[in-house]
Design a protein around this motif. Structure first.
Motif, PDB file in Angstrom:
ATOM      1  N   GLU A  53       0.609  -1.233  -0.071  1.00  0.00           N
ATOM      2  CA  GLU A  53      -0.150  -0.113  -0.056  1.00  0.00           C
ATOM      3  C   GLU A  53       0.818   1.262   0.176  1.00  0.00           C
ATOM      4  OE1 GLU A  53      -3.336   2.057  -0.331  1.00  0.00           O
ATOM      5  OE2 GLU A  53      -3.157  -0.021  -0.410  1.00  0.00           O
ATOM      6  N   ARG A  54       2.057   1.400   0.775  1.00  0.00           N
ATOM      7  CA  ARG A  54       2.802   2.454   0.655  1.00  0.00           C
ATOM      8  C   ARG A  54       3.402   2.619  -0.674  1.00  0.00           C
ATOM      9  NH1 ARG A  54       7.399   0.961   3.954  1.00  0.00           N
ATOM     10  NH2 ARG A  54       8.616   0.911   2.180  1.00  0.00           N
ATOM     11  N   TYR A  55       3.823   1.527  -1.293  1.00  0.00           N
ATOM     12  CA  TYR A  55       4.528   1.845  -2.700  1.00  0.00           C
ATOM     13  C   TYR A  55       3.586   2.014  -3.631  1.00  0.00           C
ATOM     14  CZ  TYR A  55       8.991  -0.270  -1.116  1.00  0.00           C
ATOM     15  OH  TYR A  55      10.295  -0.464  -0.488  1.00  0.00           O
ATOM     16  N   ARG A  56       2.183   1.673  -3.298  1.00  0.00           N
ATOM     17  CA  ARG A  56       1.025   2.014  -4.140  1.00  0.00           C
ATOM     18  C   ARG A  56       1.024   3.752  -4.360  1.00  0.00           C
ATOM     19  NH1 ARG A  56      -3.052  -1.476  -3.196  1.00  0.00           N
ATOM     20  NH2 ARG A  56      -2.045  -2.851  -4.779  1.00  0.00           N
ATOM     21  N   LYS A  57       0.743   4.197  -3.068  1.00  0.00           N
ATOM     22  CA  LYS A  57       0.551   5.365  -2.764  1.00  0.00           C
ATOM     23  C   LYS A  57       1.872   6.171  -3.310  1.00  0.00           C
ATOM     24  CE  LYS A  57      -2.076   5.526   1.305  1.00  0.00           C
ATOM     25  NZ  LYS A  57      -2.310   5.389   2.665  1.00  0.00           N
TER      26      LYS A  57
END
Length: 101
Positions: A53-57
């Motif tokens: 999720e952090r990399y997606r953001k």
């Protein structure tokens, strides 16, 4: 011989409790798919999902920034000045570091 007989009577009297205890020991600790390993795998899955999720953001933010940079020359100049400390030939740059308190 009496000790052996006492042990046999104890086993006979508590055979179901001993069987359940051995079963729980095997399932809970010794088995390849034990409860301890399942808990650690779930924790690892949770950490990996939060990392995804952090990399997606970060990807979405970088994509938005790339779109702005390619479409707007003023935005490109702003990013070059802020991130890479680039300047025009007749300018001076002063960098102030803030306390992290």
């Amino acid at each position: 011989m009496s000790k052996l007989l006492e042990a046999w009577n104890f086993i006979r009297r508590y055979k179901y409790a001993i069987t359940i205890g051995v079963f729980l020991l095997i399932i809970g600790v010794l088995d390849e798919n034990s409860l301890i390993r399942r808990i650690s795998h779930r924790r690892e899955i949770y950490q990996l999902n939060s990392e995804i999720e952090r990399y997606r953001k970060q990807y979405e933010e970088d994509s938005r920034m790339l779109k702005e940079i390619t479409s707007n020359p003023k935005e490109l100049e702003k990013v070059a000045r802020e991130r890479y400390l680039m300047k025009k030939s007749n300018e001076d740059i002063y960098v102030f570091e803030e306390d992290l308190k």
